[in-house]
Scaffold this motif. Structure first.
Motif, PDB file in Angstrom:
ATOM      1  N   GLY A 206       0.769  -1.125   0.020  1.00 10.63           N
ATOM      2  CA  GLY A 206      -0.107   0.113   0.089  1.00 10.63           C
ATOM      3  C   GLY A 206       0.896   1.171   0.037  1.00 10.63           C
ATOM      4  O   GLY A 206       0.077   2.370   0.338  1.00 10.63           O
ATOM      5  N   GLN A 207       2.060   1.310  -0.323  1.00  7.20           N
ATOM      6  CA  GLN A 207       3.094   2.360  -0.067  1.00  7.20           C
ATOM      7  C   GLN A 207       3.733   2.454  -1.692  1.00  7.20           C
ATOM      8  O   GLN A 207       4.167   1.498  -1.991  1.00  7.20           O
ATOM      9  CB  GLN A 207       4.073   2.284   0.779  1.00  7.20           C
ATOM     10  N   SER A 208       4.190   3.611  -2.136  1.00  5.15           N
ATOM     11  CA  SER A 208       4.986   3.833  -2.956  1.00  5.15           C
ATOM     12  C   SER A 208       6.366   3.819  -2.620  1.00  5.15           C
ATOM     13  O   SER A 208       6.700   4.847  -1.712  1.00  5.15           O
ATOM     14  CB  SER A 208       4.617   5.004  -3.846  1.00  5.15           C
ATOM     15  N   VAL A 209       7.292   2.926  -3.048  1.00  6.06           N
ATOM     16  CA  VAL A 209       8.555   2.869  -2.451  1.00  6.06           C
ATOM     17  C   VAL A 209       9.771   3.343  -3.486  1.00  6.06           C
ATOM     18  O   VAL A 209       9.472   2.926  -4.549  1.00  6.06           O
ATOM     19  CB  VAL A 209       8.860   1.487  -2.108  1.00  6.06           C
ATOM     20  N   SER A 210      10.591   4.465  -2.926  1.00  2.51           N
ATOM     21  CA  SER A 210      11.267   4.957  -3.991  1.00  2.51           C
ATOM     22  C   SER A 210      12.932   4.854  -3.473  1.00  2.51           C
ATOM     23  O   SER A 210      13.077   4.692  -2.317  1.00  2.51           O
ATOM     24  CB  SER A 210      11.003   6.524  -3.935  1.00  2.51           C
ATOM     25  N   GLY A 211      13.671   4.615  -4.621  1.00  2.00           N
ATOM     26  CA  GLY A 211      15.184   4.744  -4.570  1.00  2.00           C
ATOM     27  C   GLY A 211      15.869   5.257  -5.571  1.00  2.00           C
ATOM     28  O   GLY A 211      15.136   5.715  -6.599  1.00  2.00           O
ATOM     29  N   ALA A 212      17.300   5.528  -5.411  1.00  8.94           N
ATOM     30  CA  ALA A 212      17.989   6.312  -6.398  1.00  8.94           C
ATOM     31  C   ALA A 212      19.318   5.702  -6.667  1.00  8.94           C
ATOM     32  O   ALA A 212      19.831   4.917  -5.958  1.00  8.94           O
ATOM     33  CB  ALA A 212      18.061   7.672  -5.843  1.00  8.94           C
ATOM     34  N   PHE A 213      19.619   6.047  -7.927  1.00 10.16           N
ATOM     35  CA  PHE A 213      21.211   5.442  -8.163  1.00 10.16           C
ATOM     36  C   PHE A 213      21.442   6.428  -9.410  1.00 10.16           C
ATOM     37  O   PHE A 213      20.800   7.182  -9.705  1.00 10.16           O
ATOM     38  CB  PHE A 213      21.018   3.906  -8.727  1.00 10.16           C
ATOM     39  N   ALA A 214      22.896   6.331  -9.482  1.00 14.29           N
ATOM     40  CA  ALA A 214      23.523   7.282 -10.817  1.00 14.29           C
ATOM     41  C   ALA A 214      24.450   6.431 -11.376  1.00 14.29           C
ATOM     42  O   ALA A 214      24.710   5.276 -11.137  1.00 14.29           O
ATOM     43  CB  ALA A 214      24.206   8.259  -9.954  1.00 14.29           C
ATOM     44  N   VAL A 215      24.528   6.981 -12.781  1.00 20.56           N
ATOM     45  CA  VAL A 215      25.571   6.242 -13.650  1.00 20.56           C
ATOM     46  C   VAL A 215      26.432   7.351 -14.221  1.00 20.56           C
ATOM     47  O   VAL A 215      26.147   8.343 -14.444  1.00 20.56           O
ATOM     48  CB  VAL A 215      24.586   5.988 -14.997  1.00 20.56           C
ATOM     49  N   ARG A 216      27.670   7.009 -14.051  1.00 20.42           N
ATOM     50  CA  ARG A 216      28.727   7.890 -14.583  1.00 20.42           C
ATOM     51  C   ARG A 216      29.190   7.375 -15.826  1.00 20.42           C
ATOM     52  O   ARG A 216      29.831   6.047 -16.047  1.00 20.42           O
ATOM     53  CB  ARG A 216      29.930   7.961 -13.561  1.00 20.42           C
ATOM     54  N   ALA A 217      29.413   8.184 -17.124  1.00 19.37           N
ATOM     55  CA  ALA A 217      29.816   7.727 -18.310  1.00 19.37           C
ATOM     56  C   ALA A 217      31.459   8.309 -18.210  1.00 19.37           C
ATOM     57  O   ALA A 217      31.895   9.203 -18.241  1.00 19.37           O
ATOM     58  CB  ALA A 217      29.171   8.236 -19.392  1.00 19.37           C
TER      59      ALA A 217
ATOM     60  N   GLN B 288      21.485  11.146 -12.513  1.00 23.00           N
ATOM     61  CA  GLN B 288      20.971  10.392 -11.337  1.00 23.00           C
ATOM     62  C   GLN B 288      19.440   9.908 -11.680  1.00 23.00           C
ATOM     63  O   GLN B 288      18.635  10.560 -12.538  1.00 23.00           O
ATOM     64  CB  GLN B 288      20.767  11.502 -10.355  1.00 23.00           C
ATOM     65  N   PHE B 289      18.904   8.694 -11.321  1.00 27.06           N
ATOM     66  CA  PHE B 289      17.759   7.971 -11.797  1.00 27.06           C
ATOM     67  C   PHE B 289      16.970   7.902 -10.409  1.00 27.06           C
ATOM     68  O   PHE B 289      17.456   7.710  -9.373  1.00 27.06           O
ATOM     69  CB  PHE B 289      17.928   7.055 -12.398  1.00 27.06           C
ATOM     70  N   TRP B 290      15.907   7.860 -10.642  1.00 31.10           N
ATOM     71  CA  TRP B 290      14.746   7.750  -9.509  1.00 31.10           C
ATOM     72  C   TRP B 290      13.771   6.567  -9.894  1.00 31.10           C
ATOM     73  O   TRP B 290      13.217   6.391 -11.010  1.00 31.10           O
ATOM     74  CB  TRP B 290      13.954   9.106  -9.249  1.00 31.10           C
ATOM     75  N   LEU B 291      13.832   5.685  -9.191  1.00 29.83           N
ATOM     76  CA  LEU B 291      13.068   4.356  -9.187  1.00 29.83           C
ATOM     77  C   LEU B 291      11.837   4.499  -8.191  1.00 29.83           C
ATOM     78  O   LEU B 291      12.175   4.519  -6.829  1.00 29.83           O
ATOM     79  CB  LEU B 291      13.922   3.250  -9.010  1.00 29.83           C
ATOM     80  N   THR B 292      10.407   4.480  -8.665  1.00 30.92           N
ATOM     81  CA  THR B 292       9.418   4.166  -7.765  1.00 30.92           C
ATOM     82  C   THR B 292       8.606   2.865  -8.016  1.00 30.92           C
ATOM     83  O   THR B 292       8.375   2.575  -9.277  1.00 30.92           O
ATOM     84  CB  THR B 292       8.488   5.327  -7.897  1.00 30.92           C
ATOM     85  N   VAL B 293       8.289   2.223  -7.021  1.00 31.61           N
ATOM     86  CA  VAL B 293       7.404   0.971  -7.035  1.00 31.61           C
ATOM     87  C   VAL B 293       6.443   1.005  -6.258  1.00 31.61           C
ATOM     88  O   VAL B 293       6.578   1.500  -4.998  1.00 31.61           O
ATOM     89  CB  VAL B 293       8.108  -0.370  -6.316  1.00 31.61           C
ATOM     90  N   GLN B 294       5.051   1.197  -6.999  1.00 30.53           N
ATOM     91  CA  GLN B 294       3.978   1.316  -6.288  1.00 30.53           C
ATOM     92  C   GLN B 294       3.381  -0.160  -5.813  1.00 30.53           C
ATOM     93  O   GLN B 294       2.937  -1.006  -6.525  1.00 30.53           O
ATOM     94  CB  GLN B 294       2.838   1.942  -7.378  1.00 30.53           C
ATOM     95  N   VAL B 295       3.226  -0.376  -4.575  1.00 32.36           N
ATOM     96  CA  VAL B 295       3.049  -1.804  -4.030  1.00 32.36           C
ATOM     97  C   VAL B 295       1.822  -1.909  -3.651  1.00 32.36           C
ATOM     98  O   VAL B 295       1.086  -1.048  -2.890  1.00 32.36           O
ATOM     99  CB  VAL B 295       4.144  -2.142  -2.601  1.00 32.36           C
ATOM    100  N   PRO B 296       0.822  -2.862  -4.490  1.00 33.24           N
ATOM    101  CA  PRO B 296      -0.536  -2.895  -4.137  1.00 33.24           C
ATOM    102  C   PRO B 296      -0.735  -3.149  -2.655  1.00 33.24           C
ATOM    103  O   PRO B 296       0.090  -4.020  -1.884  1.00 33.24           O
ATOM    104  CB  PRO B 296      -0.931  -4.254  -4.901  1.00 33.24           C
ATOM    105  N   SER B 297      -1.825  -2.826  -1.998  1.00 28.41           N
ATOM    106  CA  SER B 297      -2.077  -3.103  -0.670  1.00 28.41           C
ATOM    107  C   SER B 297      -2.401  -4.659  -0.313  1.00 28.41           C
ATOM    108  O   SER B 297      -2.139  -5.216   0.776  1.00 28.41           O
ATOM    109  CB  SER B 297      -3.540  -2.295  -0.231  1.00 28.41           C
ATOM    110  N   GLN B 298      -2.521  -5.272  -1.483  1.00 27.38           N
ATOM    111  CA  GLN B 298      -2.774  -6.809  -1.061  1.00 27.38           C
ATOM    112  C   GLN B 298      -1.302  -7.533  -1.556  1.00 27.38           C
ATOM    113  O   GLN B 298      -1.380  -8.865  -1.279  1.00 27.38           O
ATOM    114  CB  GLN B 298      -3.954  -7.454  -1.975  1.00 27.38           C
ATOM    115  N   ALA B 299      -0.229  -7.000  -1.609  1.00 27.93           N
ATOM    116  CA  ALA B 299       1.024  -7.516  -1.882  1.00 27.93           C
ATOM    117  C   ALA B 299       1.351  -8.380  -0.565  1.00 27.93           C
ATOM    118  O   ALA B 299       1.578  -7.415   0.504  1.00 27.93           O
ATOM    119  CB  ALA B 299       1.976  -6.430  -2.359  1.00 27.93           C
TER     120      ALA B 299
END
Length: 723
Positions: free
Chosen positions: A264-275, A362-373
């Motif tokens: 039931g929560q949107s869970v976020s994380g971040a990471f970066a890529v250097r070229a 920098q990149f932003w990842l969000t996972v929307q977790v359903p309440s029934q998960a």
């Protein structure tokens, strides 16, 4: 023609030359035979002594003009770049700030200064009494502190010598790290004998840049790790301030991207890529996450975005100052501003960018977790593809075994104040608000918004931005009844906005509030003045108070308001591009002050002209080409603040349930769990007090993340002890 010396704030004239220039001492005369002519020598010495005295006096009077290069700025120009500082404009002793105000507090001030020429520069900082810790670095190299020249301290501003440093001509980053002091100005000059408190200074830098990418950083140590792919992936904090110049250390390279949260929560994380090599089209994706009991999350539940920076006004306190700021979260940042293509909405699990050599993203990842998960571990891969090169990074999502309910309270936002006729766009905006934790919104376009709010999933009382009798075709009693049938807790009507003491508006606000109380309607209205609220608190039952003025028991006690059944919420403006500010004002600081929710201004102030005045519009989101909302880091931090409150409320429910159990049957394990929960709550939440800027200066995202995890584990411990 522009005088560039005035434009960049330095004064450069030729050094003194000739016999009496500094370092050239006149020699006494001698005879050809090497014997001194005594009388002649005495005469010459007297003449030379007089000339030397006159020369020294003249040199002292014009030292800064004739021999010294000076580059300086006042800290009011740097303060927009310094999160954690306050404006301080007081005169101390007989000394006043060099600019409009000084910077008070702890943090970092950054100035991207243009140095006129290569030289060894003496570094000075003007500060209050010499108190506090101040450290200066240039391009992240500390200034060498050989000797510290201080004037007498006391209650006044003084110039403190920081040391010297060799600097090449051109643009350099100057960082001023302050701990517990009042800093007023930073100055560079090239004369070891120069004293800025004794000599007249040229005009300060007139055009001050406070943020640019730090291009001087080297990534040579990453060549072997990057290998044939030409890039490395690194772990960064979600809100780390990156301007595409981040160079990770070897210990920061990312073996696995780890996230945690609840169903039931949107869970976020971040990471970066250097070229390390130029990368043309660069695609990143997370297709799915497989969890326990055959439950999985698809790309529709996963949102992946690249963080883009742009020029925004940076001050927490005024309209002064602007700088490059990480803010927009795009699916594809290659088109620049305004962004092209479908950038809004949620899901899809993919984003695209391009990287020149020796730049990062920098990149932003969000996972929307359903309440029934179900609780447990979810695994997948982050795939990074570029021109035939590919790398996969494991992704692990931990879902904790606890119930995280929707937030309890009134969590709203001002939206929209301009007519948006397309109902599909309105619905997408409302759904975006629900994804970010809101349970209601304001309806500037009237009752026609109610069905859209219901469809988006809102449940708390909406506020119609109209008086109850403003539309003869709408009976206010019937509107309230209809809202309750649709599943809303109630329906509010807006009142007199921001009344001031001693004005007709305040009396109008009072009379209208009294009229509505008698009729059974709730009046929601913004109040921006403490004295006005002292006169209105008994009749305005749904006040929205400016949290920047009303905080806890410092100015007003909200307990007596809530004792009457009234519901005070808080507002502020969403423009400042500091995510931590919005997380605090929507989160634990908000609740600790006594508010039961939020309604800031605004979700999207000027939707149709958002990119015409970047940094001037007051917005959490921006439109893509289809007018769908593009999120920002500020908007994500606002959601994080509401999630912090949800974890606190889960902890409180667990404590309440355990106390009922303890009243009938006490167990040692449950007693320990409840005692630990009470201690955590008292030390980490109930201790919050004072003004918002003090709280924001004293905390950070990592501290709040750690507290959230502590609340979760303590809640789980109580649940297990009860079982």
């Amino acid at each position: 023609m522009i005088d560039m010396r005035q434009e960049i704030g330095f004064l450069r004239l030729p050094k003194a030359t000739g016999r009496f220039a500094r370092g050239n001492r006149p020699q006494t005369g001698r005879t050809k035979k090497g014997k001194a002519n005594t009388k002649t020598t005495r005469i010459l010495l007297a003449i030379l002594a007089t000339l030397t005295t006159l020369g020294v006096q003249a040199g002292q009077a014009s030292r800064s003009v004739s021999r010294t290069q000076i580059l300086w700025t006042s800290c009011d120009k740097l303060l927009p770049a310094g999160e954690g500082f306050l404006q301080y404009g007081e005169t101390l002793g007989e000394t006043a700030p060099k600019g409009k105000y000084a910077a008070r507090g702890s943090g970092r001030l950054t100035w991207v200064a243009e140095f006129p020429s290569a030289a060894e520069y003496e570094v000075w900082v003007r500060q209050y009494g010499g108190y506090g810790s101040v450290r200066v670095s240039v391009d992240e190299e500390p200034v060498t502190s050989i000797s510290r020249v201080r004037a007498a301290g006391g209650v006044k501003y003084i110039w403190c010598h920081q040391g010297s440093i060799l600097i090449s001509a051109g643009q350099h980053h100057v960082d001023v790290d302050v701990k517990g002091g009042i800093v007023d100005a930073i100055l560079f000059e090239t004369d070891p004998n120069f004293r800025p408190d004794e000599e007249e200074l040229p005009p300060p830098a007139s055009k001050v840049v406070v943020s640019l990418p730090r291009r001087y950083r080297s990534d040579a140590h990453l060549v072997a790790t990057a290998g044939a792919t030409g890039f490395v992936v690194a772990n960064v904090g979600r809100y780390d301030w990156q301007l595409n110049d981040y160079v990770p250390a070897a210990t920061e390279l990312l073996p696995e991207l780890s996230l945690w949260g609840c169903a039931g929560q949107s869970v976020s994380g971040a990471f970066a890529v250097r070229a390390l090599k130029p990368i043309g089209k660069f695609t990143l994706s997370v297709e799915k996450l497989e969890g326990p009991k055959g439950f999985g999350l698809s790309a529709a539940d996963i949102d992946l975005r690249v963080v883009m920076f742009w020029e925004l006004k940076r001050s927490l306190y005024s309209a002064d100052g602007a700088g490059l700021t990480p803010d927009l979260l795009l699916r594809d940042d290659r088109s620049g501003i305004p962004p092209k293509g479908p950038q809004g909405g949620f899901g899809g699990g993919v984003c695209t960018t391009q990287l020149p050599a020796h730049e990062s993203r920098q990149f932003w990842l969000t996972v929307q977790v359903p309440s029934q998960a179900p609780a447990g571990e979810y695994r997948g891969h982050l795939t990074l593809k570029s021109e035939g090169r590919e790398r996969a990074v494991p992704v692990r999502l931990e879902i904790l075994p606890m119930e995280l309910r929707p937030v309890d309270g009134h969590y709203s936002i001002c939206f929209p104040n301009e007519a948006i006729k397309d109902e599909n766009i309105l619905l997408s905006m409302l759904k975006d608000q629900v994804r970010h934790g809101l349970n209601t919104s304001t309806a500037y376009q009237g009752a026609k918004m109610l069905p859209l709010m219901k469809q988006a999933g809102m449940t708390a009382a909406p506020c119609l931005m109209q008086w109850p009798d403003s539309n003869p075709a709408e009976n206010p009693t019937e509107l309230v009844a209809r809202a309750k049938v649709m599943g809303f807790a109630d329906l509010y009507f807006y009142g007199v906005d921001e009344p001031k003491p001693g004005t007709p508006r305040l009396e109008l606000c009072r009379k209208e509030a009294e009229r509505r109380l008698v009729r059974g309607f709730h009046m929601m209205t913004g109040i921006n003045d403490e004295k006005a609220y002292e006169e209105l608190w008994e009749v305005v039952d749904r006040p929205i108070l400016n949290i920047l003025r009303f905080f806890g028991t410092v100015l007003y006690d909200l307990d007596k308001v809530k004792a009457k059944g009234y519901q005070p919420t808080a507002y502020w403006v969403t423009a400042p591009p500091y995510p931590l500010l919005h997380r605090a004002l929507a989160g634990l600081f908000n609740r600790a002050c006594g508010f039961i929710g939020t309604c800031p201004w605004s979700y999207a102030d000027e939707w149709e002209v958002a990119y015409e005045k970047p940094g001037e519009t007051i917005m959490f989101v921006y439109p893509d080409e289809s007018r769908q909302p593009i999120p920002t880091l500020r908007w994500e931090a606002f959601r994080e603040g509401i999630d912090d409150v949800r974890y606190l409320q889960a902890l409180d429910r667990a404590i309440a349930g355990a106390e009922k159990r303890l009243a009938g049957q006490a167990t040692e394990g449950l007693q320990r769990a409840v005692a630990a929960a009470r201690t955590l709550r008292r030390e980490k939440y109930e201790s919050i007090k004072g003004k918002y800027f003090d709280y924001v200066r004293e905390t950070n995202h990592e501290t709040l993340d750690h507290l959230r995890r502590e609340m979760a584990e303590t809640t789980i411990a109580i649940t297990k002890a009860m079982q």
